[in-house]
Design an enzyme around this catalytic site. Structure first.
Site, PDB file in Angstrom:
ATOM      1  N   ARG A 120       0.893  -1.229  -0.043  1.00  0.00           N
ATOM      2  CA  ARG A 120      -0.043  -0.127   0.025  1.00  0.00           C
ATOM      3  C   ARG A 120       0.836   1.174   0.101  1.00  0.00           C
ATOM      4  NH1 ARG A 120      -4.145  -2.783   3.480  1.00  0.00           N
ATOM      5  NH2 ARG A 120      -5.524  -3.454   1.829  1.00  0.00           N
ATOM      6  N   LYS A 142       4.640  11.498 -11.066  1.00  0.00           N
ATOM      7  CA  LYS A 142       3.865  10.659 -11.988  1.00  0.00           C
ATOM      8  C   LYS A 142       4.413   9.499 -12.231  1.00  0.00           C
ATOM      9  CE  LYS A 142       1.255  13.856 -14.765  1.00  0.00           C
ATOM     10  NZ  LYS A 142       0.891  14.420 -15.905  1.00  0.00           N
ATOM     11  N   GLU A 184      12.372  18.173 -23.948  1.00  0.00           N
ATOM     12  CA  GLU A 184      11.429  18.822 -22.833  1.00  0.00           C
ATOM     13  C   GLU A 184      11.902  20.072 -22.277  1.00  0.00           C
ATOM     14  OE1 GLU A 184       8.985  17.347 -21.622  1.00  0.00           O
ATOM     15  OE2 GLU A 184       8.795  15.255 -21.988  1.00  0.00           O
ATOM     16  N   LYS A 225       9.834  22.871 -13.743  1.00  0.00           N
ATOM     17  CA  LYS A 225       9.002  21.647 -13.355  1.00  0.00           C
ATOM     18  C   LYS A 225       8.430  21.631 -11.868  1.00  0.00           C
ATOM     19  CE  LYS A 225       7.103  17.762 -14.109  1.00  0.00           C
ATOM     20  NZ  LYS A 225       7.308  16.453 -14.418  1.00  0.00           N
ATOM     21  N   GLU A 235      -2.623  17.342 -10.885  1.00  0.00           N
ATOM     22  CA  GLU A 235      -2.924  17.862 -12.365  1.00  0.00           C
ATOM     23  C   GLU A 235      -4.646  18.115 -12.291  1.00  0.00           C
ATOM     24  OE1 GLU A 235      -0.922  16.081 -15.686  1.00  0.00           O
ATOM     25  OE2 GLU A 235      -2.811  16.069 -16.816  1.00  0.00           O
ATOM     26  N   ARG A 239      -1.537  21.916 -14.104  1.00  0.00           N
ATOM     27  CA  ARG A 239      -0.262  20.990 -14.395  1.00  0.00           C
ATOM     28  C   ARG A 239      -0.640  20.338 -15.928  1.00  0.00           C
ATOM     29  NH1 ARG A 239       2.507  16.290 -10.768  1.00  0.00           N
ATOM     30  NH2 ARG A 239       3.809  15.361 -12.450  1.00  0.00           N
ATOM     31  N   ASN A 243       1.874  19.279 -20.588  1.00  0.00           N
ATOM     32  CA  ASN A 243       1.418  18.509 -21.502  1.00  0.00           C
ATOM     33  C   ASN A 243       1.627  19.016 -23.133  1.00  0.00           C
ATOM     34  OD1 ASN A 243      -0.033  15.407 -21.298  1.00  0.00           O
ATOM     35  ND2 ASN A 243      -0.070  16.489 -19.342  1.00  0.00           N
ATOM     36  N   HIS A 246       2.290  16.913 -25.895  1.00  0.00           N
ATOM     37  CA  HIS A 246       2.125  15.461 -25.601  1.00  0.00           C
ATOM     38  C   HIS A 246       0.925  14.794 -25.739  1.00  0.00           C
ATOM     39  CE1 HIS A 246       5.310  16.351 -23.032  1.00  0.00           C
ATOM     40  NE2 HIS A 246       5.763  15.127 -22.544  1.00  0.00           N
ATOM     41  N   HIS A 250       2.206  11.432 -27.580  1.00  0.00           N
ATOM     42  CA  HIS A 250       1.920   9.756 -27.267  1.00  0.00           C
ATOM     43  C   HIS A 250       1.260   9.247 -28.411  1.00  0.00           C
ATOM     44  CE1 HIS A 250       1.656  11.457 -22.765  1.00  0.00           C
ATOM     45  NE2 HIS A 250       3.072  11.199 -23.018  1.00  0.00           N
ATOM     46  N   HIS A 262      10.706   9.370 -27.067  1.00  0.00           N
ATOM     47  CA  HIS A 262       9.343  10.291 -26.245  1.00  0.00           C
ATOM     48  C   HIS A 262       9.935  11.888 -26.634  1.00  0.00           C
ATOM     49  CE1 HIS A 262       6.732  11.921 -23.543  1.00  0.00           C
ATOM     50  NE2 HIS A 262       7.674  12.500 -22.706  1.00  0.00           N
TER      51      HIS A 262
HETATM   52  N1  GLY Z   1       5.628  14.939 -17.490  1.00  0.00           N
HETATM   53  C1  GLY Z   1       4.585  15.485 -17.513  1.00  0.00           C
HETATM   54  C2  GLY Z   1       3.992  15.720 -15.774  1.00  0.00           C
HETATM   55  O1  GLY Z   1       4.905  15.711 -15.010  1.00  0.00           O
HETATM   56  O2  GLY Z   1       3.022  16.136 -15.518  1.00  0.00           O
END
Ligand code: GLY
Length: 361
Positions: A120, A142, A184, A225, A235, A239, A243, A246, A250, A262
């Site tokens: 958990r 993430k 990035e 970041k 998010e 946040r 993206n 992205h 993706h 990527h």
């Molecule tokens: N890589 C996108 C984020 O961390 O939200």
């Protein structure tokens, strides 16, 4: 050593540290309450960085487990996670232990996901060895794995206790990997910092060979970041700015079975989404041209390598899709993302994406 950034979370905060001696840094920040350590990385990163990290931790927690899974997006799966979990449980890993993710974005996403559900949830620390992980993936909690339907569709938010940026690792990073991270870095500049964008342009124009990103520019990317995550950890809205590029990226990665890496996919995605931004939110043509030029100078691709038909379905699998409508986070101008009534991703008609998709060259 002073952190280069501090990430604020609901549960407190954690530091991002940057240095040339990651094993020493890891030993310094180790919490005496973590009685066991398990290093998780892929078959490229763990053999390279694991032994020194394990040796540094041995005086603090005895034998250190080292678990490697095969490198590559194709192995960022539920099956890999299950195998790692079985190894940890068989070895008697307890709740008081700490998982250390070692490597680039794939290794850290998998290690964090394992840590987030094992017993958990156990503590984890990220040791980022690729530029892409250092400026983006290692920070923000993430975690996740891919499925046949797309990237990172199964995962959690599970914040690390600390992030270590292993600067020494950059010296031997393959050029293609370095370019992935630069995509990035450019994204961070577009979404939050026009002077950083100009600094990246100046550096790219003067750059000799595959010189790594200068540390002050890397640190600024890390801070951006950290600021975004601190403002919207899970998010809920803001946040989503991370993206940019992205939604398209993706879909390209999935359609190409990850033959397009990527960072390369993000570069192409930013160019396509910048064209969408021109139409939907007044992103200046001159800014879009500067973006394309910077990406090309950095050796990144700017044109989709696949016809639109190959990504049409996949675009709908994006996590921002609402009521079947694709959403993109788009820039208003360099350094500023578009926002409308507290929303940071705009409904984007699929036909507009089709129209603005460049022919495959
Ligand atoms: N890589 C996108 C984020 O961390 O939200």
């Amino acid at each position: 050593m002073d952190p280069i950034a501090q990430v604020q979370t609901a549960g407190g905060s954690y530091p991002v540290l940057c240095g040339d001696d990651a094993p020493a840094l890891l030993a310094q920040l180790w919490d005496a309450r973590w009685r066991q350590a398990a290093l998780i990385g892929d078959s490229n990163t763990l053999p390279r960085f694991g032994p020194a990290l394990a040796a540094a931790l041995a005086p603090r927690c005895g034998e250190v487990l080292q678990l490697a899974f095969p490198a590559g997006e194709a192995h960022k799966t539920r099956a890999t996670k299950q195998q790692l979990e079985d190894c940890l449980l068989e070895a008697g890993f307890e709740r008081g232990g700490c998982v250390v993710g070692v490597g680039g974005g794939i290794a850290l996403d998998v290690a964090g996901f394992v840590a987030s559900t094992l017993l958990r949830g156990v503590a984890h620390v990220n040791v980022a060895t690729s530029l892409l992980a250092q400026v983006d993936a290692a920070i923000g909690g993430k975690t996740g794995v891919n499925t046949a339907q797309g990237k990172n569709l199964i995962g959690t938010f599970h914040q690390p206790r600390a992030v270590l940026i292993d600067c020494a690792a950059l010296a031997s990073l393959p050029a293609a990997e370095l370019r992935n991270g630069l995509a990035e870095a450019v994204k961070h500049a577009v979404l939050a910092d026009a002077p950083l964008f100009a600094a990246l342009e100046a550096w790219a124009d003067a750059r000799v060979g595959d010189a790594p990103l200068p540390r002050p520019l890397l640190a600024r990317c890390v801070q951006i970041k950290a600021e975004v995550v601190s403002r919207d950890e899970r998010e809920q809205a803001f946040r989503q700015v991370l993206n940019f590029g992205h939604t398209v990226a993706h879909a390209i990665e999935a359609a190409s079975a990850h033959a397009v890496a990527h960072g390369a996919a993000v570069a192409i995605g930013m160019v396509v989404e910048a064209r969408v931004a021109e139409r939907l939110c007044g992103f200046p043509v001159a800014d879009r041209e500067r973006l394309e030029r910077l990406l090309a100078t950095l050796g990144l691709p700017t044109a989709p390598p696949l016809p639109f038909a190959a990504v049409r379905e996949l675009l709908g699998h994006d996590k921002k899709t609402r009521a079947g409508v694709v959403h993109c986070a788009l820039p208003a101008r360099l350094g500023q993302m578009h926002e409308a009534a507290g929303r940071w991703a705009l409904p984007t008609p699929i036909e507009l994406l089709a129209e603005l998709w460049e022919p495959v060259r």
